[in-house]
Design a protein around this motif. Structure first.
Motif, mmCIF file in Angstrom:
data_model
loop_
_atom_site.group_PDB
_atom_site.id
_atom_site.type_symbol
_atom_site.label_atom_id
_atom_site.label_comp_id
_atom_site.label_asym_id
_atom_site.label_seq_id
_atom_site.Cartn_x
_atom_site.Cartn_y
_atom_site.Cartn_z
ATOM 1 N N GLN A 48 0.804 -1.129 0.063
ATOM 2 C CA GLN A 48 0.004 0.296 0.161
ATOM 3 C C GLN A 48 1.062 1.463 0.277
ATOM 4 O OE1 GLN A 48 -2.910 -0.179 3.258
ATOM 5 N NE2 GLN A 48 -3.681 2.110 2.830
ATOM 6 N N VAL A 49 0.120 2.446 -0.617
ATOM 7 C CA VAL A 49 1.613 3.243 -0.623
ATOM 8 C C VAL A 49 0.219 4.613 0.617
ATOM 9 C CG1 VAL A 49 2.130 5.257 -1.988
ATOM 10 C CG2 VAL A 49 2.156 2.992 -3.372
ATOM 11 N N ILE A 50 1.892 4.913 1.194
ATOM 12 C CA ILE A 50 0.764 5.397 2.213
ATOM 13 C C ILE A 50 1.241 6.825 2.566
ATOM 14 C CG2 ILE A 50 0.651 3.683 3.605
ATOM 15 C CD1 ILE A 50 3.415 4.996 5.130
ATOM 16 N N ALA A 51 2.197 7.698 0.815
ATOM 17 C CA ALA A 51 2.370 9.113 0.462
ATOM 18 C C ALA A 51 3.068 9.409 -0.219
ATOM 19 C CB ALA A 51 3.270 9.966 2.245
ATOM 20 N N GLY A 52 2.614 10.548 -0.608
ATOM 21 C CA GLY A 52 3.562 10.567 -2.375
ATOM 22 C C GLY A 52 2.870 10.993 -3.128
ATOM 23 N N GLY A 53 2.615 12.042 -3.310
ATOM 24 C CA GLY A 53 1.892 12.057 -5.332
ATOM 25 C C GLY A 53 0.833 12.013 -5.019
ATOM 26 N N ASN A 54 0.208 11.129 -6.344
ATOM 27 C CA ASN A 54 -0.969 10.483 -6.490
ATOM 28 C C ASN A 54 -1.377 9.141 -6.101
ATOM 29 O OD1 ASN A 54 -2.158 12.450 -8.320
ATOM 30 N ND2 ASN A 54 -0.793 11.347 -9.975
ATOM 31 N N TYR A 55 0.088 8.493 -4.702
ATOM 32 C CA TYR A 55 -0.328 6.697 -3.876
ATOM 33 C C TYR A 55 -0.322 6.438 -4.933
ATOM 34 C CZ TYR A 55 -1.024 10.779 -0.037
ATOM 35 O OH TYR A 55 -1.137 11.093 0.619
ATOM 36 N N ASP A 56 0.468 6.185 -6.241
ATOM 37 C CA ASP A 56 0.118 4.860 -6.569
ATOM 38 C C ASP A 56 2.189 4.441 -7.812
ATOM 39 O OD1 ASP A 56 0.600 6.995 -8.315
ATOM 40 O OD2 ASP A 56 -0.559 7.027 -9.779
ATOM 41 N N VAL A 57 2.015 3.058 -7.641
ATOM 42 C CA VAL A 57 3.066 2.706 -7.714
ATOM 43 C C VAL A 57 2.888 1.853 -9.147
ATOM 44 C CG1 VAL A 57 4.643 3.719 -5.677
ATOM 45 C CG2 VAL A 57 3.374 1.043 -6.276
ATOM 46 N N ASP A 58 4.153 1.409 -9.374
ATOM 47 C CA ASP A 58 4.089 0.316 -9.888
ATOM 48 C C ASP A 58 4.822 -1.264 -9.078
ATOM 49 O OD1 ASP A 58 3.326 1.442 -12.158
ATOM 50 O OD2 ASP A 58 5.397 1.828 -13.567
ATOM 51 N N CYS A 59 3.881 -1.998 -9.693
ATOM 52 C CA CYS A 59 4.498 -2.713 -8.846
ATOM 53 C C CYS A 59 4.342 -4.899 -9.307
ATOM 54 C CB CYS A 59 3.362 -3.500 -7.535
ATOM 55 S SG CYS A 59 4.217 -5.554 -6.527
ATOM 56 N N PHE A 60 6.255 -5.956 -9.770
ATOM 57 C CA PHE A 60 6.452 -6.350 -10.514
ATOM 58 C C PHE A 60 6.616 -7.559 -9.695
ATOM 59 C CE2 PHE A 60 7.020 -2.398 -12.868
ATOM 60 C CZ PHE A 60 6.363 -2.769 -14.026
ATOM 61 N N VAL A 61 6.469 -9.122 -9.810
ATOM 62 C CA VAL A 61 6.870 -10.149 -9.030
ATOM 63 C C VAL A 61 7.157 -11.541 -10.106
ATOM 64 C CG1 VAL A 61 6.071 -12.050 -7.354
ATOM 65 C CG2 VAL A 61 4.704 -9.881 -7.477
ATOM 66 N N THR A 62 8.424 -11.451 -10.226
ATOM 67 C CA THR A 62 8.828 -12.014 -11.096
ATOM 68 C C THR A 62 9.944 -13.622 -10.026
ATOM 69 O OG1 THR A 62 11.300 -11.771 -10.215
ATOM 70 C CG2 THR A 62 9.151 -10.712 -12.093
ATOM 71 N N ASP A 63 9.985 -15.004 -11.233
ATOM 72 C CA ASP A 63 10.604 -15.632 -10.468
ATOM 73 C C ASP A 63 11.827 -15.802 -10.844
ATOM 74 O OD1 ASP A 63 10.596 -16.135 -13.566
ATOM 75 O OD2 ASP A 63 8.936 -18.303 -12.882
ATOM 76 N N PRO A 64 12.651 -16.962 -10.743
ATOM 77 C CA PRO A 64 13.631 -16.804 -10.782
ATOM 78 C C PRO A 64 14.505 -17.652 -11.945
ATOM 79 C CG PRO A 64 13.774 -19.058 -9.093
ATOM 80 C CD PRO A 64 11.915 -18.372 -9.387
ATOM 81 N N MET A 65 13.265 -17.775 -12.991
ATOM 82 C CA MET A 65 13.636 -17.663 -14.410
ATOM 83 C C MET A 65 13.274 -15.609 -15.397
ATOM 84 S SD MET A 65 14.586 -20.290 -15.086
ATOM 85 C CE MET A 65 14.978 -20.236 -16.647
ATOM 86 N N ASN A 66 13.174 -15.282 -14.128
ATOM 87 C CA ASN A 66 12.237 -13.831 -15.109
ATOM 88 C C ASN A 66 10.967 -13.670 -15.707
ATOM 89 O OD1 ASN A 66 14.829 -12.511 -13.669
ATOM 90 N ND2 ASN A 66 15.652 -13.175 -15.310
ATOM 91 N N ASN A 67 9.875 -14.727 -15.513
ATOM 92 C CA ASN A 67 8.892 -14.823 -15.871
ATOM 93 C C ASN A 67 7.764 -14.364 -14.276
ATOM 94 O OD1 ASN A 67 9.902 -16.956 -17.506
ATOM 95 N ND2 ASN A 67 9.401 -18.318 -16.577
ATOM 96 N N VAL A 68 7.178 -13.387 -15.544
ATOM 97 C CA VAL A 68 6.228 -12.489 -14.482
ATOM 98 C C VAL A 68 5.118 -12.776 -13.918
ATOM 99 C CG1 VAL A 68 5.238 -9.905 -14.345
ATOM 100 C CG2 VAL A 68 7.082 -10.430 -15.936
ATOM 101 N N LEU A 69 5.330 -12.758 -12.510
ATOM 102 C CA LEU A 69 4.028 -13.619 -12.386
ATOM 103 C C LEU A 69 3.151 -12.106 -11.647
ATOM 104 C CD1 LEU A 69 5.726 -15.628 -9.554
ATOM 105 C CD2 LEU A 69 5.219 -16.262 -11.956
ATOM 106 N N TYR A 70 3.232 -11.601 -11.262
ATOM 107 C CA TYR A 70 1.892 -10.167 -11.592
ATOM 108 C C TYR A 70 2.656 -9.337 -11.564
ATOM 109 C CZ TYR A 70 -0.290 -6.914 -8.180
ATOM 110 O OH TYR A 70 -0.308 -5.933 -7.705
ATOM 111 N N GLU A 71 2.231 -8.715 -11.785
ATOM 112 C CA GLU A 71 2.428 -7.114 -12.831
ATOM 113 C C GLU A 71 0.694 -5.708 -12.961
ATOM 114 O OE1 GLU A 71 3.930 -4.811 -16.848
ATOM 115 O OE2 GLU A 71 3.831 -6.830 -16.403
ATOM 116 N N GLU A 72 1.599 -4.673 -11.757
ATOM 117 C CA GLU A 72 0.365 -3.527 -11.931
ATOM 118 C C GLU A 72 0.873 -2.534 -11.735
ATOM 119 O OE1 GLU A 72 -3.057 -3.722 -12.260
ATOM 120 O OE2 GLU A 72 -3.168 -6.331 -12.274
ATOM 121 N N ARG A 73 -0.154 -2.209 -13.115
ATOM 122 C CA ARG A 73 0.713 0.080 -12.716
ATOM 123 C C ARG A 73 -0.452 0.517 -12.505
ATOM 124 N NH1 ARG A 73 5.318 0.166 -16.517
ATOM 125 N NH2 ARG A 73 5.642 -1.494 -17.487
#
Length: 204
Positions: A48-73
């Motif tokens: 959760q973004v608790i301070a700064g700008g419009n309170y938004d960030v990009d988030c990425f989760v990858t596995d050991p092979m650099n495959n994207v498991l989760y991506e939200e902007r």
């Protein structure tokens, strides 16, 4: 790179481990966190973004092979759960590259593994005594209380930052108004004095 960890709380047991932290994410930068996990382990990511700008960030989760498991902007908050398919280092990255001026303060809760059984006999299909049932109920209630306290801590931190920002803006506005009043007052005094000055006429 300016990253300051404000609060870190970690715990480890035989079957579950987790980390809670709040960090500052500068503008035009990414910040990643790494965790080595075994195959077949379930992990949970809450942020959760608790301070700064419009309170938004990009988030990425990858596995050991650099495959994207989760991506939200440009997300303010979200949750993600995944069961690992391979052993290795998994990474959770947060991006603020789309922001030119505003820093962000982000809360991250990372948990992996399964919770250890509260009682040894819980895994067996046997009836629990009244004392054991009461212990389990208290344990579940305490988990709800802990989650609620975390939510209120985040809300309090978010509201405190907003209040401090508003207080600073009010202070700057008050100082500006005071300076404008002083300048106008001095200007009025000189203007009134000019009305009462005698104009000397010269004869030729």
């Amino acid at each position: 790179m300016f990253g300051v960890v404000v609060f870190i709380l970690s715990w480890c047991s035989a079957l579950i481990s987790g980390t809670e932290l709040t960090f500052e994410l500068p503008d035009n930068e990414n910040q990643c966190f790494y965790e080595e996990l075994e195959e077949g382990v379930t992990f949970h990511v809450d942020f959760q973004v608790i301070a700064g700008g419009n309170y938004d960030v990009d988030c990425f989760v990858t596995d050991p092979m650099n495959n994207v498991l989760y991506e939200e902007r440009k997300k303010q908050y979200d949750s993600f759960t995944h069961t690992t398919a391979m052993k290795g280092v998994y990474q959770v990255c947060f991006g603020n590259e789309f922001s030119t001026f505003s820093h962000k303060t982000v809360y991250l809760d990372f948990r992996s593994g399964e919770e250890e059984q509260l009682l040894p006999d819980m895994a067996k299909p046997t009836a629990l005594t009244q004392l054991e049932s009461t212990c389990i109920s208290i344990h579940e209630i305490l988990k709800v209380v802990s989650d609620t306290q975390t939510k209120y801590r985040l809300r309090e931190a978010q509201d405190r930052i907003r209040a401090e920002d508003l207080s600073a803006r009010v202070s700057y506005w008050s100082i500006g108004e005071a300076l404008i009043i002083c300048v106008v007052s001095i200007g009025q005094v000189f203007m009134l004095k000019s009305f009462f000055k005698e104009v000397k006429t010269t004869r030729t």
